[in-house]
Scaffold this active site. Structure first.
Site, PDB file in Angstrom:
ATOM      1  N   ASP A   8       0.893  -1.315  -0.094  1.00  0.00           N
ATOM      2  CA  ASP A   8       0.031  -0.101   0.131  1.00  0.00           C
ATOM      3  C   ASP A   8       0.921   1.237  -0.060  1.00  0.00           C
ATOM      4  O   ASP A   8       2.032   1.094  -0.214  1.00  0.00           O
ATOM      5  CB  ASP A   8      -1.112   0.133   1.304  1.00  0.00           C
ATOM      6  CG  ASP A   8      -0.374   0.266   2.584  1.00  0.00           C
ATOM      7  OD1 ASP A   8       1.016   0.420   2.391  1.00  0.00           O
ATOM      8  OD2 ASP A   8      -0.955   0.439   3.643  1.00  0.00           O
ATOM      9  N   CYS A  66       3.154  -2.702   4.116  1.00  0.00           N
ATOM     10  CA  CYS A  66       2.690  -1.545   4.495  1.00  0.00           C
ATOM     11  C   CYS A  66       3.310  -0.615   5.332  1.00  0.00           C
ATOM     12  O   CYS A  66       4.490  -0.969   5.600  1.00  0.00           O
ATOM     13  CB  CYS A  66       1.186  -1.929   5.283  1.00  0.00           C
ATOM     14  SG  CYS A  66       1.281  -2.856   6.558  1.00  0.00           S
ATOM     15  N   THR A  68       3.436  -1.058   8.934  1.00  0.00           N
ATOM     16  CA  THR A  68       4.213  -1.791   9.811  1.00  0.00           C
ATOM     17  C   THR A  68       4.145  -3.472   9.519  1.00  0.00           C
ATOM     18  O   THR A  68       4.832  -3.978  10.024  1.00  0.00           O
ATOM     19  CB  THR A  68       3.193  -1.930  11.130  1.00  0.00           C
ATOM     20  OG1 THR A  68       2.052  -2.337  11.045  1.00  0.00           O
ATOM     21  CG2 THR A  68       3.190  -0.421  11.947  1.00  0.00           C
ATOM     22  N   HIS A  99      10.518 -22.282  11.647  1.00  0.00           N
ATOM     23  CA  HIS A  99       9.361 -22.813  12.676  1.00  0.00           C
ATOM     24  C   HIS A  99       7.878 -22.730  12.031  1.00  0.00           C
ATOM     25  O   HIS A  99       7.008 -23.530  12.413  1.00  0.00           O
ATOM     26  CB  HIS A  99       9.466 -22.145  13.817  1.00  0.00           C
ATOM     27  CG  HIS A  99      10.696 -22.467  14.901  1.00  0.00           C
ATOM     28  ND1 HIS A  99      11.094 -21.989  16.035  1.00  0.00           N
ATOM     29  CD2 HIS A  99      11.838 -23.290  14.271  1.00  0.00           C
ATOM     30  CE1 HIS A  99      12.239 -22.421  16.290  1.00  0.00           C
ATOM     31  NE2 HIS A  99      12.786 -23.159  15.309  1.00  0.00           N
ATOM     32  N   HIS A 134       7.014 -28.934  14.411  1.00  0.00           N
ATOM     33  CA  HIS A 134       6.593 -27.721  13.886  1.00  0.00           C
ATOM     34  C   HIS A 134       5.300 -28.131  12.698  1.00  0.00           C
ATOM     35  O   HIS A 134       4.588 -27.238  12.337  1.00  0.00           O
ATOM     36  CB  HIS A 134       7.626 -26.733  13.232  1.00  0.00           C
ATOM     37  CG  HIS A 134       8.669 -26.471  14.169  1.00  0.00           C
ATOM     38  ND1 HIS A 134       8.338 -25.454  15.444  1.00  0.00           N
ATOM     39  CD2 HIS A 134       9.868 -26.650  14.432  1.00  0.00           C
ATOM     40  CE1 HIS A 134       9.459 -25.414  16.018  1.00  0.00           C
ATOM     41  NE2 HIS A 134      10.567 -26.259  15.325  1.00  0.00           N
TER      42      HIS A 134
END
Length: 364
Positions: A8, A66, A68, A99, A134
Protein backbone atom coordinates in the site's frame (compact mmCIF):
# COMPACT_ATOMS: atom_id res chain seq x y z
CA UNK A 1 11.36 -19.15 -8.41
CA UNK A 2 8.42 -16.78 -8.80
CA UNK A 3 7.36 -14.27 -6.12
CA UNK A 4 4.19 -12.17 -5.97
CA UNK A 5 4.56 -8.64 -4.67
CA UNK A 6 2.16 -6.10 -3.20
CA UNK A 7 2.10 -2.96 -1.07
CA UNK A 8 0.00 0.00 0.00
CA UNK A 9 1.12 3.64 0.11
CA UNK A 10 2.98 3.20 3.42
CA UNK A 11 4.96 0.29 2.04
CA UNK A 12 5.61 1.91 -1.31
CA UNK A 13 8.94 3.30 -0.06
CA UNK A 14 10.32 -0.25 0.18
CA UNK A 15 9.01 -1.51 -3.13
CA UNK A 16 11.93 -0.52 -5.34
CA UNK A 17 14.39 -2.04 -2.87
CA UNK A 18 12.47 -5.32 -2.94
CA UNK A 19 12.25 -5.33 -6.74
CA UNK A 20 16.01 -4.61 -7.06
CA UNK A 21 16.78 -7.42 -4.60
CA UNK A 22 14.62 -9.96 -6.46
CA UNK A 23 16.20 -8.93 -9.76
CA UNK A 24 19.68 -9.47 -8.29
CA UNK A 25 18.69 -13.05 -7.46
CA UNK A 26 17.04 -13.53 -10.86
CA UNK A 27 13.66 -14.19 -9.24
CA UNK A 28 10.59 -13.62 -11.40
CA UNK A 29 8.12 -11.07 -9.99
CA UNK A 30 4.38 -10.66 -10.36
CA UNK A 31 3.53 -7.16 -9.17
CA UNK A 32 -0.02 -6.64 -7.89
CA UNK A 33 0.54 -2.96 -6.99
CA UNK A 34 0.23 -0.42 -5.62
CA UNK A 35 1.74 1.34 -8.60
CA UNK A 36 1.70 4.82 -7.08
CA UNK A 37 1.96 6.39 -3.62
CA UNK A 38 -1.79 6.87 -3.20
CA UNK A 39 -3.06 7.39 0.36
CA UNK A 40 -6.57 6.32 -0.72
CA UNK A 41 -5.56 2.70 -1.36
CA UNK A 42 -6.64 -0.13 0.97
CA UNK A 43 -4.09 -2.79 1.92
CA UNK A 44 -6.60 -5.69 2.09
CA UNK A 45 -7.18 -5.41 -1.68
CA UNK A 46 -3.58 -6.10 -2.62
CA UNK A 47 -3.09 -8.54 0.27
CA UNK A 48 -5.91 -10.75 -1.03
CA UNK A 49 -4.50 -10.73 -4.57
CA UNK A 50 -1.00 -11.73 -3.44
CA UNK A 51 -2.33 -14.31 -0.98
CA UNK A 52 -4.57 -15.90 -3.58
CA UNK A 53 -1.68 -16.21 -6.03
CA UNK A 54 0.36 -18.03 -3.37
CA UNK A 55 -2.54 -20.20 -2.17
CA UNK A 56 -3.31 -21.23 -5.76
CA UNK A 57 0.40 -21.99 -6.30
CA UNK A 58 0.67 -19.51 -9.14
CA UNK A 59 3.71 -18.17 -7.28
CA UNK A 60 6.16 -19.75 -4.83
CA UNK A 61 5.77 -17.08 -2.18
CA UNK A 62 4.74 -13.50 -1.56
CA UNK A 63 6.14 -10.25 -0.20
CA UNK A 64 3.77 -7.64 1.23
CA UNK A 65 4.54 -4.14 2.49
CA UNK A 66 2.52 -1.64 4.50
CA UNK A 67 3.42 0.77 7.31
CA UNK A 68 4.14 -1.92 9.90
CA UNK A 69 3.50 -5.16 8.01
CA UNK A 70 0.88 -6.06 10.60
CA UNK A 71 -2.36 -5.07 8.89
CA UNK A 72 -1.42 -6.43 5.49
CA UNK A 73 -0.30 -9.78 6.97
CA UNK A 74 -3.55 -10.07 8.96
CA UNK A 75 -5.49 -9.58 5.72
CA UNK A 76 -3.38 -12.15 3.86
CA UNK A 77 -3.92 -14.72 6.60
CA UNK A 78 -7.66 -14.65 5.94
CA UNK A 79 -6.99 -16.71 2.80
CA UNK A 80 -6.80 -20.46 3.58
CA UNK A 81 -3.34 -21.90 3.09
CA UNK A 82 -1.52 -18.65 3.81
CA UNK A 83 1.01 -18.25 6.63
CA UNK A 84 2.07 -14.59 6.62
CA UNK A 85 4.16 -12.82 9.25
CA UNK A 86 5.73 -9.39 9.67
CA UNK A 87 9.52 -9.67 9.96
CA UNK A 88 11.85 -6.73 10.63
CA UNK A 89 15.21 -8.50 11.07
CA UNK A 90 17.03 -11.40 9.40
CA UNK A 91 16.68 -13.39 12.64
CA UNK A 92 12.89 -12.98 12.77
CA UNK A 93 12.62 -13.94 9.09
CA UNK A 94 14.80 -17.00 9.67
CA UNK A 95 12.76 -18.17 12.68
CA UNK A 96 9.43 -17.51 10.99
CA UNK A 97 10.49 -19.67 8.04
CA UNK A 98 12.14 -22.44 10.06
CA UNK A 99 9.37 -22.82 12.64
CA UNK A 100 6.24 -21.50 10.90
CA UNK A 101 7.07 -22.10 7.21
CA UNK A 102 5.71 -18.67 6.28
CA UNK A 103 4.91 -18.40 2.59
CA UNK A 104 4.38 -14.64 2.70
CA UNK A 105 6.70 -12.22 4.45
CA UNK A 106 5.45 -8.76 5.39
CA UNK A 107 7.72 -5.73 5.72
CA UNK A 108 7.10 -2.34 7.29
CA UNK A 109 7.77 0.91 5.51
CA UNK A 110 7.85 2.65 8.88
CA UNK A 111 9.94 -0.08 10.48
CA UNK A 112 12.60 -0.95 7.91
CA UNK A 113 15.07 1.00 5.79
CA UNK A 114 15.55 0.01 2.13
CA UNK A 115 19.15 -1.06 2.78
CA UNK A 116 17.95 -3.62 5.34
CA UNK A 117 15.77 -5.48 2.86
CA UNK A 118 18.34 -7.81 1.20
CA UNK A 119 19.47 -9.43 4.45
CA UNK A 120 15.88 -9.97 5.64
CA UNK A 121 14.77 -11.51 2.37
CA UNK A 122 17.92 -13.64 2.12
CA UNK A 123 17.07 -15.14 5.50
CA UNK A 124 13.49 -15.84 4.46
CA UNK A 125 14.26 -17.39 1.07
CA UNK A 126 17.34 -19.39 2.05
CA UNK A 127 16.07 -20.88 5.32
CA UNK A 128 14.55 -24.37 5.17
CA UNK A 129 11.46 -25.35 7.14
CA UNK A 130 12.45 -27.48 10.14
CA UNK A 131 9.47 -29.84 10.01
CA UNK A 132 9.05 -32.22 12.96
CA UNK A 133 6.95 -30.82 15.78
CA UNK A 134 6.50 -27.60 13.80
CA UNK A 135 4.81 -29.52 10.97
CA UNK A 136 2.38 -31.04 13.47
CA UNK A 137 1.40 -27.57 14.62
CA UNK A 138 0.98 -26.23 11.09
CA UNK A 139 -1.22 -29.20 10.23
CA UNK A 140 -3.47 -28.31 13.18
CA UNK A 141 -3.77 -24.76 11.85
CA UNK A 142 -4.66 -26.14 8.41
CA UNK A 143 -7.38 -28.32 9.90
CA UNK A 144 -8.85 -25.29 11.69
CA UNK A 145 -8.90 -23.39 8.38
CA UNK A 146 -11.04 -26.09 6.83
CA UNK A 147 -13.73 -25.42 9.43
CA UNK A 148 -14.09 -21.69 8.80
CA UNK A 149 -15.39 -19.40 6.08
CA UNK A 150 -12.90 -18.08 3.58
CA UNK A 151 -12.48 -14.41 2.76
CA UNK A 152 -14.96 -12.99 0.27
CA UNK A 153 -12.64 -11.76 -2.46
CA UNK A 154 -13.44 -8.77 -4.61
CA UNK A 155 -14.79 -9.87 -8.01
CA UNK A 156 -14.57 -13.51 -6.95
CA UNK A 157 -16.64 -16.25 -5.40
CA UNK A 158 -16.40 -17.52 -1.85
CA UNK A 159 -15.58 -20.97 -0.59
CA UNK A 160 -17.77 -21.64 2.44
CA UNK A 161 -16.87 -24.69 4.54
CA UNK A 162 -19.43 -25.47 7.24
CA UNK A 163 -18.27 -25.74 10.84
CA UNK A 164 -21.63 -26.46 12.48
CA UNK A 165 -21.36 -29.43 14.88
CA UNK A 166 -24.52 -31.10 13.52
CA UNK A 167 -23.21 -31.02 9.96
CA UNK A 168 -19.77 -32.27 10.97
CA UNK A 169 -21.35 -35.07 13.05
CA UNK A 170 -23.53 -36.25 10.16
CA UNK A 171 -20.67 -36.02 7.66
CA UNK A 172 -18.69 -38.32 9.95
CA UNK A 173 -21.46 -40.92 9.85
CA UNK A 174 -22.02 -40.68 6.10
CA UNK A 175 -18.31 -41.35 5.48
CA UNK A 176 -18.46 -44.68 7.32
CA UNK A 177 -18.28 -47.63 4.93
CA UNK A 178 -20.75 -49.48 7.17
CA UNK A 179 -23.47 -46.83 6.76
CA UNK A 180 -26.40 -48.46 4.95
CA UNK A 181 -28.01 -47.16 1.76
CA UNK A 182 -31.08 -46.11 3.76
CA UNK A 183 -28.97 -44.21 6.30
CA UNK A 184 -26.88 -42.64 3.52
CA UNK A 185 -29.99 -41.26 1.79
CA UNK A 186 -31.41 -39.92 5.05
CA UNK A 187 -28.12 -38.28 6.05
CA UNK A 188 -27.62 -36.64 2.66
CA UNK A 189 -31.17 -35.31 2.93
CA UNK A 190 -30.51 -33.95 6.44
CA UNK A 191 -27.13 -32.40 5.67
CA UNK A 192 -28.54 -30.67 2.58
CA UNK A 193 -31.36 -29.22 4.67
CA UNK A 194 -28.96 -27.92 7.29
CA UNK A 195 -26.85 -26.25 4.60
CA UNK A 196 -29.87 -24.28 3.36
CA UNK A 197 -29.50 -21.79 6.22
CA UNK A 198 -26.12 -20.64 4.91
CA UNK A 199 -26.60 -20.94 1.15
CA UNK A 200 -29.67 -18.67 1.35
CA UNK A 201 -28.06 -16.13 3.67
CA UNK A 202 -27.67 -13.52 0.93
CA UNK A 203 -31.33 -13.56 -0.14
CA UNK A 204 -32.67 -10.00 0.20
CA UNK A 205 -35.38 -9.18 2.74
CA UNK A 206 -38.18 -6.65 2.64
CA UNK A 207 -40.65 -5.45 5.26
CA UNK A 208 -44.40 -5.85 5.44
CA UNK A 209 -47.10 -5.21 8.00
CA UNK A 210 -48.99 -8.09 9.64
CA UNK A 211 -51.66 -8.34 12.30
CA UNK A 212 -50.64 -10.42 15.32
CA UNK A 213 -53.24 -11.55 17.90
CA UNK A 214 -52.16 -8.49 19.89
CA UNK A 215 -51.51 -5.67 17.42
CA UNK A 216 -50.12 -4.77 14.01
CA UNK A 217 -46.37 -5.03 13.57
CA UNK A 218 -43.74 -4.87 10.85
CA UNK A 219 -41.99 -8.14 9.95
CA UNK A 220 -39.23 -9.08 7.52
CA UNK A 221 -39.87 -11.43 4.61
CA UNK A 222 -37.88 -12.72 1.65
CA UNK A 223 -38.14 -10.25 -1.19
CA UNK A 224 -39.94 -12.36 -3.78
CA UNK A 225 -36.75 -13.78 -5.28
CA UNK A 226 -37.11 -16.83 -7.49
CA UNK A 227 -34.93 -19.85 -6.75
CA UNK A 228 -33.93 -22.89 -8.76
CA UNK A 229 -32.03 -25.99 -7.68
CA UNK A 230 -30.24 -27.99 -10.36
CA UNK A 231 -28.88 -31.41 -9.36
CA UNK A 232 -26.13 -32.95 -11.45
CA UNK A 233 -27.30 -36.48 -12.23
CA UNK A 234 -27.28 -38.79 -10.60
CA UNK A 235 -25.83 -38.21 -7.13
CA UNK A 236 -27.15 -34.65 -6.98
CA UNK A 237 -30.68 -36.04 -6.74
CA UNK A 238 -29.96 -37.06 -3.15
CA UNK A 239 -29.70 -33.40 -2.10
CA UNK A 240 -32.93 -32.17 -3.70
CA UNK A 241 -35.54 -33.13 -1.09
CA UNK A 242 -33.50 -31.76 1.83
CA UNK A 243 -33.49 -28.33 0.21
CA UNK A 244 -37.08 -28.45 -1.04
CA UNK A 245 -38.26 -29.21 2.47
CA UNK A 246 -37.25 -25.69 3.49
CA UNK A 247 -37.67 -23.94 0.13
CA UNK A 248 -40.71 -25.75 -1.30
CA UNK A 249 -41.42 -23.19 -4.03
CA UNK A 250 -38.03 -23.59 -5.69
CA UNK A 251 -38.12 -24.89 -9.26
CA UNK A 252 -35.98 -27.94 -10.09
CA UNK A 253 -33.85 -28.44 -13.20
CA UNK A 254 -31.68 -31.42 -14.10
CA UNK A 255 -28.31 -31.78 -15.81
CA UNK A 256 -26.90 -35.11 -16.97
CA UNK A 257 -23.21 -35.51 -17.76
CA UNK A 258 -20.94 -38.48 -18.41
CA UNK A 259 -17.18 -38.69 -18.75
CA UNK A 260 -15.84 -39.51 -22.22
CA UNK A 261 -13.62 -42.60 -21.77
CA UNK A 262 -11.00 -41.30 -24.21
CA UNK A 263 -10.83 -37.57 -23.52
CA UNK A 264 -11.99 -37.88 -19.87
CA UNK A 265 -13.98 -34.67 -20.44
CA UNK A 266 -17.62 -34.28 -19.28
CA UNK A 267 -20.21 -34.70 -22.05
CA UNK A 268 -23.80 -33.46 -21.80
CA UNK A 269 -26.57 -35.99 -22.34
CA UNK A 270 -29.47 -34.15 -20.67
CA UNK A 271 -30.29 -30.60 -19.63
CA UNK A 272 -33.73 -29.38 -18.58
CA UNK A 273 -33.99 -26.05 -16.76
CA UNK A 274 -36.85 -23.78 -15.65
CA UNK A 275 -37.93 -21.56 -18.58
CA UNK A 276 -37.11 -18.37 -16.62
CA UNK A 277 -33.72 -19.54 -15.40
CA UNK A 278 -32.16 -16.13 -16.09
CA UNK A 279 -34.38 -14.59 -13.37
CA UNK A 280 -33.53 -17.08 -10.63
CA UNK A 281 -30.96 -17.61 -7.90
CA UNK A 282 -29.55 -20.96 -8.96
CA UNK A 283 -28.03 -23.63 -6.72
CA UNK A 284 -26.20 -26.43 -8.54
CA UNK A 285 -26.13 -29.64 -6.46
CA UNK A 286 -23.15 -31.96 -6.91
CA UNK A 287 -22.22 -33.96 -3.77
CA UNK A 288 -18.58 -34.73 -4.61
CA UNK A 289 -16.41 -31.87 -5.90
CA UNK A 290 -13.39 -33.95 -6.91
CA UNK A 291 -11.69 -32.87 -10.14
CA UNK A 292 -14.37 -30.22 -10.62
CA UNK A 293 -14.90 -31.02 -14.30
CA UNK A 294 -18.57 -31.99 -14.06
CA UNK A 295 -19.48 -29.10 -11.76
CA UNK A 296 -17.71 -26.56 -13.95
CA UNK A 297 -19.37 -27.92 -17.08
CA UNK A 298 -22.81 -27.91 -15.43
CA UNK A 299 -22.37 -24.24 -14.52
CA UNK A 300 -21.23 -23.50 -18.07
CA UNK A 301 -24.39 -25.12 -19.48
CA UNK A 302 -26.57 -23.02 -17.17
CA UNK A 303 -24.80 -19.81 -18.15
CA UNK A 304 -25.22 -20.65 -21.84
CA UNK A 305 -28.95 -20.85 -21.20
CA UNK A 306 -29.08 -17.48 -19.49
CA UNK A 307 -28.38 -18.30 -15.83
CA UNK A 308 -26.52 -15.54 -14.01
CA UNK A 309 -26.61 -15.84 -10.20
CA UNK A 310 -25.20 -19.33 -9.61
CA UNK A 311 -23.86 -21.08 -6.51
CA UNK A 312 -22.46 -24.61 -6.19
CA UNK A 313 -23.52 -26.78 -3.24
CA UNK A 314 -21.47 -29.89 -2.44
CA UNK A 315 -21.15 -32.44 0.33
CA UNK A 316 -17.38 -32.99 0.20
CA UNK A 317 -14.79 -31.15 -1.86
CA UNK A 318 -11.09 -31.26 -2.68
CA UNK A 319 -8.80 -28.30 -3.42
CA UNK A 320 -8.39 -29.52 -7.03
CA UNK A 321 -12.13 -29.23 -7.65
CA UNK A 322 -12.40 -25.81 -6.05
CA UNK A 323 -9.55 -24.50 -8.17
CA UNK A 324 -11.05 -25.95 -11.36
CA UNK A 325 -14.46 -24.37 -10.76
CA UNK A 326 -13.03 -20.97 -9.80
CA UNK A 327 -10.59 -21.01 -12.73
CA UNK A 328 -13.56 -21.33 -15.09
CA UNK A 329 -16.21 -19.53 -13.00
CA UNK A 330 -14.57 -17.11 -10.53
CA UNK A 331 -17.94 -15.51 -9.78
CA UNK A 332 -19.52 -18.66 -8.32
CA UNK A 333 -19.81 -19.21 -4.56
CA UNK A 334 -18.99 -22.77 -3.47
CA UNK A 335 -20.63 -24.24 -0.35
CA UNK A 336 -19.11 -27.44 1.09
CA UNK A 337 -19.99 -29.48 4.16
CA UNK A 338 -16.38 -30.76 4.42
CA UNK A 339 -13.11 -29.97 2.63
CA UNK A 340 -10.74 -32.93 2.27
CA UNK A 341 -7.04 -32.93 1.49
CA UNK A 342 -6.49 -34.35 -2.01
CA UNK A 343 -7.43 -36.78 -4.79
CA UNK A 344 -6.00 -40.27 -5.22
CA UNK A 345 -4.69 -41.71 -8.50
CA UNK A 346 -8.23 -42.65 -9.54
CA UNK A 347 -9.63 -39.16 -8.96
CA UNK A 348 -11.47 -40.02 -5.74
CA UNK A 349 -11.49 -37.56 -2.85
CA UNK A 350 -9.31 -38.62 0.12
CA UNK A 351 -10.53 -39.54 2.71
CA UNK A 352 -13.90 -38.85 1.05
CA UNK A 353 -16.68 -41.43 1.13
CA UNK A 354 -16.31 -43.30 -2.15
CA UNK A 355 -18.77 -42.93 -5.04
CA UNK A 356 -21.75 -40.93 -3.74
CA UNK A 357 -24.04 -42.14 -6.53
CA UNK A 358 -23.31 -45.80 -5.86
CA UNK A 359 -23.80 -45.36 -2.13
CA UNK A 360 -26.98 -43.38 -2.62
CA UNK A 361 -28.64 -45.87 -4.96
CA UNK A 362 -26.99 -49.09 -3.75
CA UNK A 363 -25.46 -49.89 -7.15
CA UNK A 364 -22.11 -51.02 -5.80
Amino acid sequence: MKISLGCDHAGFILKNAVIDYLASRQIEVIDFGAYANDHEDDYPDVAFKVARSVADEDTDGGILMCGTGYGISIAANKIPGIRAAACYTPKSAQMAKAHNDINIIALGGNMNKPEEIPAILDAWIDTEFSGGRHLRRINKISMAERSTLSAHLENGGRVVVFNHPLIQHKVGIIRDVNTSVKQFRELLHEISGLMVYEITRSLPLTEKEVQTPIEKTTVRTIEGRKMAIVPVLRAGLGMVDGILQLVPNAKVGHIGLYRDPETLQPVEYYCKLPFDIEERDIFVLDPMLATGGSSAEAITLIKKRGGKKISLVCLIGAPDGIKKVHDVHPDVDIFIAALDSHLNDHGYIVPGLGDAGDRLFGTK
